[in-house]
Design a protein around this motif. Structure first.
Motif, PDB file in Angstrom:
ATOM      1  N   SER A  20     -10.668  -0.870   6.668  1.00  0.00           N
ATOM      2  CA  SER A  20     -10.923  -0.241   7.974  1.00  0.00           C
ATOM      3  C   SER A  20     -10.425   1.113   7.484  1.00  0.00           C
ATOM      4  O   SER A  20      -9.955   1.464   6.526  1.00  0.00           O
ATOM      5  CB  SER A  20      -9.833  -0.928   8.975  1.00  0.00           C
ATOM      6  OG  SER A  20      -8.477  -0.801   8.357  1.00  0.00           O
ATOM      7  N   LYS A  21     -10.572   2.200   8.489  1.00  0.00           N
ATOM      8  CA  LYS A  21     -10.226   3.441   8.487  1.00  0.00           C
ATOM      9  C   LYS A  21      -8.764   3.695   7.992  1.00  0.00           C
ATOM     10  O   LYS A  21      -8.261   4.560   7.283  1.00  0.00           O
ATOM     11  CB  LYS A  21     -10.435   4.190   9.579  1.00  0.00           C
ATOM     12  CG  LYS A  21     -11.897   4.433   9.997  1.00  0.00           C
ATOM     13  CD  LYS A  21     -12.045   4.973  11.198  1.00  0.00           C
ATOM     14  CE  LYS A  21     -13.609   4.900  11.324  1.00  0.00           C
ATOM     15  NZ  LYS A  21     -13.756   5.760  12.919  1.00  0.00           N
ATOM     16  N   ASP A  22      -7.678   2.608   8.614  1.00  0.00           N
ATOM     17  CA  ASP A  22      -6.397   2.921   8.227  1.00  0.00           C
ATOM     18  C   ASP A  22      -5.991   2.079   7.240  1.00  0.00           C
ATOM     19  O   ASP A  22      -4.850   1.941   7.015  1.00  0.00           O
ATOM     20  CB  ASP A  22      -5.532   2.459   9.511  1.00  0.00           C
ATOM     21  CG  ASP A  22      -5.777   1.080   9.937  1.00  0.00           C
ATOM     22  OD1 ASP A  22      -6.487   0.444   9.396  1.00  0.00           O
ATOM     23  OD2 ASP A  22      -5.160   0.736  10.748  1.00  0.00           O
ATOM     24  N   ASN A  23      -6.941   1.954   6.251  1.00  0.00           N
ATOM     25  CA  ASN A  23      -6.819   1.147   4.918  1.00  0.00           C
ATOM     26  C   ASN A  23      -6.336  -0.406   4.934  1.00  0.00           C
ATOM     27  O   ASN A  23      -5.539  -0.850   4.085  1.00  0.00           O
ATOM     28  CB  ASN A  23      -5.646   1.767   4.019  1.00  0.00           C
ATOM     29  CG  ASN A  23      -6.554   2.830   3.184  1.00  0.00           C
ATOM     30  OD1 ASN A  23      -7.663   2.548   3.147  1.00  0.00           O
ATOM     31  ND2 ASN A  23      -5.647   3.673   2.388  1.00  0.00           N
ATOM     32  N   ARG A  24      -6.569  -1.060   6.252  1.00  0.00           N
ATOM     33  CA  ARG A  24      -6.407  -2.399   6.517  1.00  0.00           C
ATOM     34  C   ARG A  24      -7.220  -2.901   5.792  1.00  0.00           C
ATOM     35  O   ARG A  24      -8.348  -2.783   5.458  1.00  0.00           O
ATOM     36  CB  ARG A  24      -6.128  -2.826   7.652  1.00  0.00           C
ATOM     37  CG  ARG A  24      -4.709  -2.717   8.213  1.00  0.00           C
ATOM     38  CD  ARG A  24      -4.248  -3.204   9.541  1.00  0.00           C
ATOM     39  NE  ARG A  24      -5.040  -2.576  10.660  1.00  0.00           N
ATOM     40  CZ  ARG A  24      -4.882  -2.982  12.058  1.00  0.00           C
ATOM     41  NH1 ARG A  24      -4.541  -3.992  12.353  1.00  0.00           N
ATOM     42  NH2 ARG A  24      -5.528  -2.233  12.900  1.00  0.00           N
ATOM     43  N   LYS A  38      -1.834  -4.982   4.768  1.00  0.00           N
ATOM     44  CA  LYS A  38      -1.812  -3.595   5.259  1.00  0.00           C
ATOM     45  C   LYS A  38      -0.716  -3.075   4.378  1.00  0.00           C
ATOM     46  O   LYS A  38       0.036  -3.881   3.555  1.00  0.00           O
ATOM     47  CB  LYS A  38      -1.454  -3.701   6.749  1.00  0.00           C
ATOM     48  CG  LYS A  38      -0.419  -4.491   7.078  1.00  0.00           C
ATOM     49  CD  LYS A  38      -0.376  -4.309   8.610  1.00  0.00           C
ATOM     50  CE  LYS A  38       0.813  -5.662   8.961  1.00  0.00           C
ATOM     51  NZ  LYS A  38       0.960  -5.428  10.606  1.00  0.00           N
TER      52      LYS A  38
END
Length: 81
Positions: A20-24, A38
């Motif tokens: 995802s965008k938040d590096n998850r 995460k």
């Protein structure tokens, strides 16, 4: 690698992942999400997977997800008495 994958299950590419965008990192098995990574775990995973080939990546995901299958996925048979 031969001794690890005796039944050639890693060639089936059962595991997949998306970031995802938040590096998850969302890890899926046959299209069903089984784990979310995460923070430092996702960074460590992404660095390992970026250096691995397809079969090695499958092994990494299999090891990370661990024993998520417990044998209760099958529908139980109703016995007639």
């Amino acid at each position: 690698m031969k001794s690890i994958d005796k039944r050639n299950k890693l060639k089936e590419e059962a595991f997949s992942y998306r970031v995802s965008k938040d590096n998850r990192v969302f890890i899926s098995w046959h299209g069903k999400q089984v784990m979310i990574l995460k923070g430092k775990e996702s960074e460590k995973f992404l660095s390992k997977v970026s250096k691995a080939n397809t079969i090695e990546a499958q092994l990494i995901m299999a090891k990370i997800t661990g024993n998520f299958k417990r044998g209760n996925e099958k529908t139980s048979k109703i016995s007639k008495k």
